[in-house]
Design a protein around this motif. Structure first.
Motif: not given
Lengths: 379, 379, 379, 379
Positions: A280, A230-233
């Protein structure tokens, strides 16, 4: 919050310990109390702590790597069957409090599908399946079978047909990879970092291989607040540049982001971080997130106190993440013999300034420290 | 995001201008273009801008103070009836794009209920009712009628019976209060601060008077990101100390927080602030929030560009706030003659790295600046 | 966090109780323990709780409304002088743990400036001044003197000259306003809502009157997480439309937003809400926020447990908000006789997974529940 | 925001293309315009776009893998020297707009230190050093030299002595690892995922090896919003269980979290995600974050429009992240020949409702869409 459901909760059988060196398990006292005893226990300490911490239901699964560990096919298949039979029996003792994720050997996709069908059709108590990352294979145990390969469609197809969510759980590296990358810094090799690396690559491999497109009702769940994804989406989707990678099979008009909440879900297992949860929720939405603990590798009260008292989110999101989303994803939890139902904030004791019994007239007192004048011994 | 619904959108009739001094309306050029013309227009500039900005539906209401302005009862009632008849006619010209909030005089709760019933039963196009804060009364116009008084239960009862959400909208101060508090700093008296003060007190008065407990299906909506309340919810609930205020009628086992999402809702009208939205989502949950603009006091493209491109929240929350929540609260929008339906992110053009048409293969290009190398003229 | 500084902490003298009806003070048990005793105490219970909760320094001030209460000028001035002399004496008993905000009557700006000069020059222990909203005046006590009027520049000038931050604290409504707006819902009249309304208007009045422009080194502090202002900052600045209000004196090229962090500051007093704090940090920045409790109207451990254990922000921001910002704004705290110094996270026990002593080797244990297996009795 | 500094900005020399297969560079049109031309250019298109987007300074570095690519020591050392000489010459043409990170071969720590000393002492324009993950070595190019090994203390010592921040940049996998893990899903092997995996492990290896403890003034910078680390910081620190890993060399009383802001820093390069930035600010604090673009792999206007217009953070944090933090970490930027100075929000055009020139009297107009009534063509 009362009525929580926890989804990534490990259990073990002594026969599984043979599958990997029991010495790799943390000795007594290193992770909480007695890790081996906690893994073997279901109806004792575990249930007691569930009661004390507002956990209605634990969905149990054989501890990692389970059948993904044995490079020998027969051994893997036997372990899966044995574990499934045992777990069915355990769950049947208290189906209102426990349910099961099936274990499957993934040496052969057809056999995996068959065992999955057996669990979901012939046994009771199964609500999904767990796979511990890649399947070890080869004589030197260095072969990794990944399930984004076309031959595994035979497995995904049956998982979709059975409406059986697939929990993708991490595991350790092969000896070859361990030697190359981790052996000089073993503290990073497992849950601190390596686990997320390996399973994150695998789940993104499955998504970008188009598995979720070919099986649009298939649901995949990953733990640990989404294994970094989620952090790097933004970056992941931005860099899956179709002009650069025209052969990537995933639907051309979709992004990884678009699967969350309908086919991709995460749990909070083992990552009780408020900033990560808020991130998230912004990236993938509350509907894609479910509470979990990762017991006995994590402390039940630590995870529950975090979720019950520290998480600054709306009441509805709290009970959805804590309970209701699990019932929407793992639909069998709402059926016999589990018969769980969705609940509103009030029924879960959520509301008021916090979680408490008998809140009437108590508005004045503190949300963070029940006593007005003495600091409670906590932390 | 395509398919947005906007709920607090003003419209006026020339007869309403008589109710308050037209000179208090901003002259041409001060607020956007021509405020008077924009208020009178529905099917021209307004509809064109709706098309250009992905707004499917505007729920229209007579501009504030509407019938709450006239201290004379007959005048107020006449204005309400006239405005309702006119608005019904306008909406019937394009019921897929416009719906109406009824106006009611609140001099007499029974008469207000009657007019509301007329709108909801005999006319078409009405999906809720708007009340502009307190009702002016008294010869000197200094009497404020507040609807947390017991006699107004007669009105709330009918609003609940008709499943008619009540939008509580702000208005200006009485002459007496204006003189006491605002006249030396008139720039604070209206939308910058005074509006929120007055309507915030009124809505909290209604909630703490137990109106929502006595009418548990009643729904109240407030604009401007909640008129300060979500930010202060901890403090409000903490300070509504039942030991100190034993006579407060609100249910003893509830807090103001507990009504949000089921009986209390907010909109984004006129407050396009990302930090405020994120705070509101954490405090009251996405299910309690609905998109609105506050046209023509606010710019349609400014509000829509903010919501479409700047708001860092999950896809599902975006389309719920932008559209679906409105259909759950204002249920008549799903019925004849409006016939709107809930939509998923994909149907609203939400997904990918942002809102765009024809996203196929375009992942690489920028989310924030479509051109790779030239900064687009924007801000 | 060790070493916290709290800035809005009330203390009273029996003579002050005469200034307002002691019956309006909550009786024993309604707010925490014994409110009257807690107000009178400095070196007993208060200091003990400070020790237990990591509070190094409390900056004390006479409880509201202080000299702003008496409509009679002489009475107000006498009360201010008496309170200042008493407080100087109290602080001198423990200047490492206590400092003082001066009280001033605001009937006459020149006299207020004089008394302020006396406190800051002739007495020791004063680091700023507190003003409790408007000054009551007039025989019927309904006249409100507001300090955005030009005649008060005489006071602001001296406050700036003395580098003396001005804490603007709320107070109750005049009888007239109370009757008009609050008497039917008295539970909203005070700290739940009315306080913020009144002081919010006053501080925005002062800013928009250009006081901070004319006195560019003047610093103003407000409590309760900014009295609603940070949440509404977009809307406030957007609606202070210079085209509509050409006579507003504030600098034409500045917005209210621009003063935060250099001339405008907020504290967390009485509003221990994580979403509100996160919103404020996004809108005005950590450098504009300082920790405070609002003792004895709030519980010391409740406020401190929130700040120490529940606030999900970076280590540096935590110690800046908890301590260092106070030293930058109230610079006298760094001088004799207080001699406080800035500290880093480590010196404040911040770091590791949370606040704890002797963290060595304790990483595994829980951040939220110290015991691995038993839920600690908390909340 | 005017005056931005960008730190991870690539440049190339034709000789570097020999070090890796130019065919692996994206062909024209796949990443923005002409990747090869953009890499070779400094004073043309690049500078023009910097001007248009408020970028004062770009700190340039040789594109990855640079000298880490050649498995042959001599080749690597020659490439480093050549690139450093060339870059010094380029920077000297416009030292107010460009500065340089030195390239070093890491085959031999002593030689790396020597070359670093040469750049920082004998050449002008160097403000730090960049290392592209592990050093390739061995005849089959499968040997990875990691700098958490004790022999590299010789390098870290000199970096600390020279007060030279070390930027750790990602690179591609070795052939062996690529074959094992990535070859069936090459789209994940590079910037979408694999880069962060590899460099994340390396930097955590360096930290947990105690390098930052042994060299307490050493500063390490990583890009891409921290290569997943801020999101997982709770879990990382929680799982670096000292009881389980008693041999881990990092200081026993510190956590990874504790190094951020003083010895560990991240940049926003290539990850323009608001939720990720907000998460990072909560976990590691604004003081640990610096703006960067990653040009020409990313679009300058896309990154700058995001930072200038979309990021919902306080003014002070914005200019610190956008400019000032870079001057505190890369201190040489404040010295001859660069002579940059810290700036406040106002000097950077930050303030008002957004970034704009000539804001006087423009408060009313939109923050998100400058035109009141027409939706500007954007996204």
């Amino acid at each position: 919050m009362y009525g929580k459901i926890a989804l990534e909760e490990a259990w073990a059988i002594r026969e599984n310990f043979k599958a990997y060196d029991i010495a790799t398990l943390a000795p007594k006292g290193v992770i909480g109390g007695d890790l081996v005893a906690n893994l073997l226990d279901i109806h004792g300490t575990r249930l007691h702590q569930m009661d004390e911490n507002g956990v209605d239901m634990m969905v149990l699964s054989l501890s990692s790597p389970g059948p993904q560990g044995p490079a020998n096919r027969q051994e893997a298949e036997d372990l899966a069957r044995l574990a499934n039979d045992r777990l069915a029996a355990e769950v049947s003792r208290a189906p209102a409090r426990f349910a099961a994720l099936a274990s499957v050997s993934m040496h052969d996709p057809g056999q995996a599908a068959e065992e999955l069908r057996r669990c979901m059709k012939d046994l009771t108590g199964f609500v999904g399946v767990i796979i511990n990352d890649y399947q070890s294979a080869g004589e030197d145990k260095n072969t990794m079978l990944f399930f984004d390969r076309p031959e595994y469609d035979a497995f995904w197809e049956v998982a979709e047909e059975l409406d059986c969510p697939v929990y993708l759980h991490p595991r350790e590296a092969t000896p070859l990879i361990f030697d190359q990358m981790w052996k000089d810094r073993p503290w990073l090799a497992f849950s601190a970092l390596g686990y997320a690396h390996r399973i994150g690559m695998h789940v993104l491999g499955i998504v970008t291989a188009g598995v979720l497109d070919r099986f649009p009702k298939l649901k995949i769940v990953i733990g640990h607040m989404g294994e970094h994804i989620p952090y790097d989406l933004y970056r992941i989707d931005h860099k899956l540049n179709r002009a650069r990678f025209p052969d990537m099979p995933m639907a051309k008009d979709k992004l990884v982001r678009d699967y969350f909440g309908s086919q991709l879900f995460i749990t909070t297992s083992g990552h009780f971080s408020t900033p990560a949860l808020l991130c998230a929720m912004q990236e993938i939405g509350a509907e894609a997130i479910m509470f979990s603990i990762d017991y006995p590798f994590e402390s039940i009260p630590n995870g529950c106190v975090w979720f019950d008292n520290h998480v600054p989110i709306g009441n509805r999101d709290l009970v959805d993440i804590g309970r209701n989303n699990a019932l929407r994803v793992f639909k069998r939890l709402t059926k016999w013999p589990h018969m769980l139902e969705e609940r509103g904030p009030r029924e879960c004791g959520v509301g008021g300034l916090g979680l408490r019994k008998g809140a009437e007239g108590e508005v004045e007192h503190g949300l963070y420290n029940r006593s007005w004048d003495a600091r409670e011994k906590h932390n």
